[in-house]
Design an enzyme around this catalytic site. Structure first.
Site, short mmCIF file in Angstrom:
data_model
loop_
_atom_site.label_atom_id
_atom_site.label_comp_id
_atom_site.label_asym_id
_atom_site.label_seq_id
_atom_site.Cartn_x
_atom_site.Cartn_y
_atom_site.Cartn_z
N TYR A 247 -1.54 -0.81 10.07
CA TYR A 247 -1.67 -1.24 8.80
C TYR A 247 -0.53 -1.25 8.20
O TYR A 247 0.02 -2.33 7.40
CB TYR A 247 -2.85 -0.75 7.94
CG TYR A 247 -3.15 -1.20 6.58
CD1 TYR A 247 -3.75 -2.22 6.42
CD2 TYR A 247 -2.60 -0.41 5.67
CE1 TYR A 247 -4.12 -2.89 5.40
CE2 TYR A 247 -3.03 -0.80 4.32
CZ TYR A 247 -3.56 -1.94 4.22
OH TYR A 247 -3.92 -2.44 2.88
N LYS B 186 2.05 -4.24 6.54
CA LYS B 186 2.43 -4.09 5.05
C LYS B 186 3.85 -4.02 5.04
O LYS B 186 4.57 -4.82 3.82
CB LYS B 186 1.81 -3.08 4.30
CG LYS B 186 0.32 -3.23 4.04
CD LYS B 186 -0.13 -4.31 3.18
CE LYS B 186 -1.41 -4.73 2.79
NZ LYS B 186 -1.66 -6.01 2.07
N SER C 108 0.91 -1.16 0.13
CA SER C 108 0.09 0.01 0.11
C SER C 108 0.97 1.26 0.12
O SER C 108 2.05 1.13 0.41
CB SER C 108 -0.89 -0.08 1.19
OG SER C 108 -1.44 1.11 1.57
N SER C 109 0.29 2.47 -0.54
CA SER C 109 0.98 3.46 -0.50
C SER C 109 1.39 4.28 0.73
O SER C 109 2.22 5.00 1.15
CB SER C 109 0.52 4.59 -1.28
OG SER C 109 -0.77 4.93 -1.12
N CYS C 110 0.45 3.63 1.96
CA CYS C 110 0.72 4.17 3.37
C CYS C 110 1.90 3.58 3.89
O CYS C 110 2.18 4.07 5.16
CB CYS C 110 -0.34 3.79 4.06
SG CYS C 110 -0.70 2.10 4.61
N HIS D 85 -13.22 3.93 2.44
CA HIS D 85 -12.41 4.81 2.09
C HIS D 85 -13.20 5.96 1.41
O HIS D 85 -14.37 5.96 1.37
CB HIS D 85 -11.38 4.31 0.87
CG HIS D 85 -10.16 3.51 1.30
ND1 HIS D 85 -10.11 2.19 1.27
CD2 HIS D 85 -9.33 3.78 1.97
CE1 HIS D 85 -9.25 1.64 1.96
NE2 HIS D 85 -8.52 2.48 2.39
P1 GDP Z 1 -6.28 7.41 3.84
O1 GDP Z 1 -5.98 7.71 2.31
O2 GDP Z 1 -5.75 6.45 4.41
O3 GDP Z 1 -6.31 8.71 4.51
O4 GDP Z 1 -7.89 6.99 3.82
P2 GDP Z 1 -9.25 7.79 3.39
O5 GDP Z 1 -9.60 7.32 2.11
O6 GDP Z 1 -10.35 7.08 4.49
O7 GDP Z 1 -9.40 9.36 3.66
C1 GDP Z 1 -8.64 10.23 2.88
C2 GDP Z 1 -8.91 11.57 3.04
O8 GDP Z 1 -10.68 11.60 2.92
C3 GDP Z 1 -8.85 11.98 4.63
O9 GDP Z 1 -8.38 13.40 4.58
C4 GDP Z 1 -10.32 11.80 5.17
O10 GDP Z 1 -10.56 13.09 6.28
C5 GDP Z 1 -11.07 12.53 3.92
N1 GDP Z 1 -12.67 12.07 3.87
C6 GDP Z 1 -13.54 13.07 3.68
N2 GDP Z 1 -14.72 12.52 3.87
C7 GDP Z 1 -14.69 11.23 4.02
C8 GDP Z 1 -15.74 10.11 4.35
O11 GDP Z 1 -16.64 10.19 4.24
N3 GDP Z 1 -14.93 8.62 4.54
C9 GDP Z 1 -13.50 8.81 4.52
N4 GDP Z 1 -12.82 7.15 4.85
N5 GDP Z 1 -12.66 9.70 4.29
C10 GDP Z 1 -13.30 11.14 4.26
#
Ligand code: GDP
Length: 311
Positions: free
Chosen positions: A137, A141, A108-110, A180
């Site tokens: 996580y 990974k 994963s990129s994380c 996500h």
């Molecule tokens: P990340 O890439 O590991 O940070 O995972 P996410 O895809 O869950 O979140 C990406 C970004 O989208 C973060 O800055 C969240 O705060 C934002 N975000 C905005 N609205 C939402 C939502 O409804 N769900 C999630 N999961 N993230 C959100």
């Protein structure tokens, strides 16, 4: 891979594993081995060992993982670490014992440090602190990457590791808490439009940037690399382009036809400010994504609505 090679896709019911199966089938591979988590608990060492001994796969795509968005990662910290460590350790070890020809581990990129330079080059692994919400996580990974490296170094196993960027596509998780951002926003805006709601809540500040790759494109890259790449170094898989969460929200709002307001809930975390992958090496290996974000979003939204109609 030969058309009759036995290929085990671990995690075949997930968004990524199912896309890999579709891609393999479209290329004429017919001997694909699958097990649901009910049939085979990948956290169980003996069960995994017995399964490999019985099936003796030639190739393995390790796409099984416990995954989630920022909230899921931050809430189920123990499960994200334990389940992922167990699954990958059992599979990688059994693959070596049972002489699998080649294994691909999906990371994963994380795994990259929170404050790393952008775009993220493969060489940045372990050169800084991880982002706190998804540290468990990411640690799991990174352990998977190191297992592949160590088994290659000590036993000569042809185990390769690829690092996909944020993914979306068919069969994604639409749970509002644990998904996500992209599937969460598709669902939120769709439901707001259907219910004539006046606003949609989006988490964080909207300033973080993310790169999104259509899962069927990822699957195509994985099969391409399984056939062509035997290197020890990890390889990024992404588009090389990113957008802000604010732009993503505006795009999905327009796609669903919702006309109300976007309300930013800044009590929710932003996570990493940016995680754009450097895809120079991927491109030099002869692969580039083919689905634009706009096209992928349309396909995914159509699929989401079709799934709703089945219920
Ligand atoms: P990340 O890439 O590991 O940070 O995972 P996410 O895809 O869950 O979140 C990406 C970004 O989208 C973060 O800055 C969240 O705060 C934002 N975000 C905005 N609205 C939402 C939502 O409804 N769900 C999630 N999961 N993230 C959100």
């Amino acid at each position: 891979m030969h058309p009759l090679s036995k290929i085990y896709v671990a995690g075949h019911r997930g968004m990524v594993g199912s896309a890999i199966c579709r891609n393999l089938e479209s290329r004429g591979f017919k001997n694909i081995v699958k097990r649901t988590s009910q049939e085979l608990d990948l956290r169980n060492q003996h069960a995994v060992h017995d399964f490999f001994g019985y099936e003796k796969p030639d190739y393995v795509f390790l796409a099984a993982a416990k995954v989630g968005g920022i909230h899921g990662n931050n809430t189920y910290r123990a499960e994200f670490l334990y389940d992922n460590l167990m699954m990958e350790t059992n599979i990688i070890h059994s693959a070596r014992i049972h002489r699998v020809t080649k294994l691909m581990f999906l990371g994963s990129s994380c795994i990259y440090p929170k404050m790393a330079d952008q775009p993220l080059k493969e060489a940045y692994l372990l050169n800084g602190y991880l982002e706190a919400t998804n540290e468990p996580y990411a640690i799991a990974k990174i352990a998977g990457i190191k297992l592949c490296e160590a088994y290659r170094a000590q036993y000569g196993s042809n185990f390769i590791s690829v690092m996909p960027t944020n993914l979306y596509g068919y069969g994604d998780n639409y749970d509002l808490q644990n998904s996500h951002v992209l599937p969460a926003l598709l669902r939120k805006f769709h439901e707001a439009k259907e219910n004539n709601a006046s606003s949609v809540e989006v988490w964080g500040s909207g300033t973080p940037k993310r790169e999104f790759l259509f899962a069927d494109d990822l699957a195509d890259a994985c099969v391409h690399l399984m056939e062509t790449y035997d290197g020890a170094e990890i390889l990024n898989i992404g588009t090389g382009e990113d957008i802000s969460i604010k732009e993503l929200a505006e795009t999905i709002k327009a796609l669903t036809g919702f006309e109300g307001e976007i309300v930013w809930n800044t009590s929710q975390p932003d996570g990493t400010p940016r995680k754009l992958l450097d895809v120079t090496r991927l491109h030099s290996l002869g692969w580039k994504h083919s689905t634009s974000l706009q096209e992928g979003l349309q396909k995914t939204y159509k699929n989401y609505i079709a799934q709703l109609e089945l219920v």
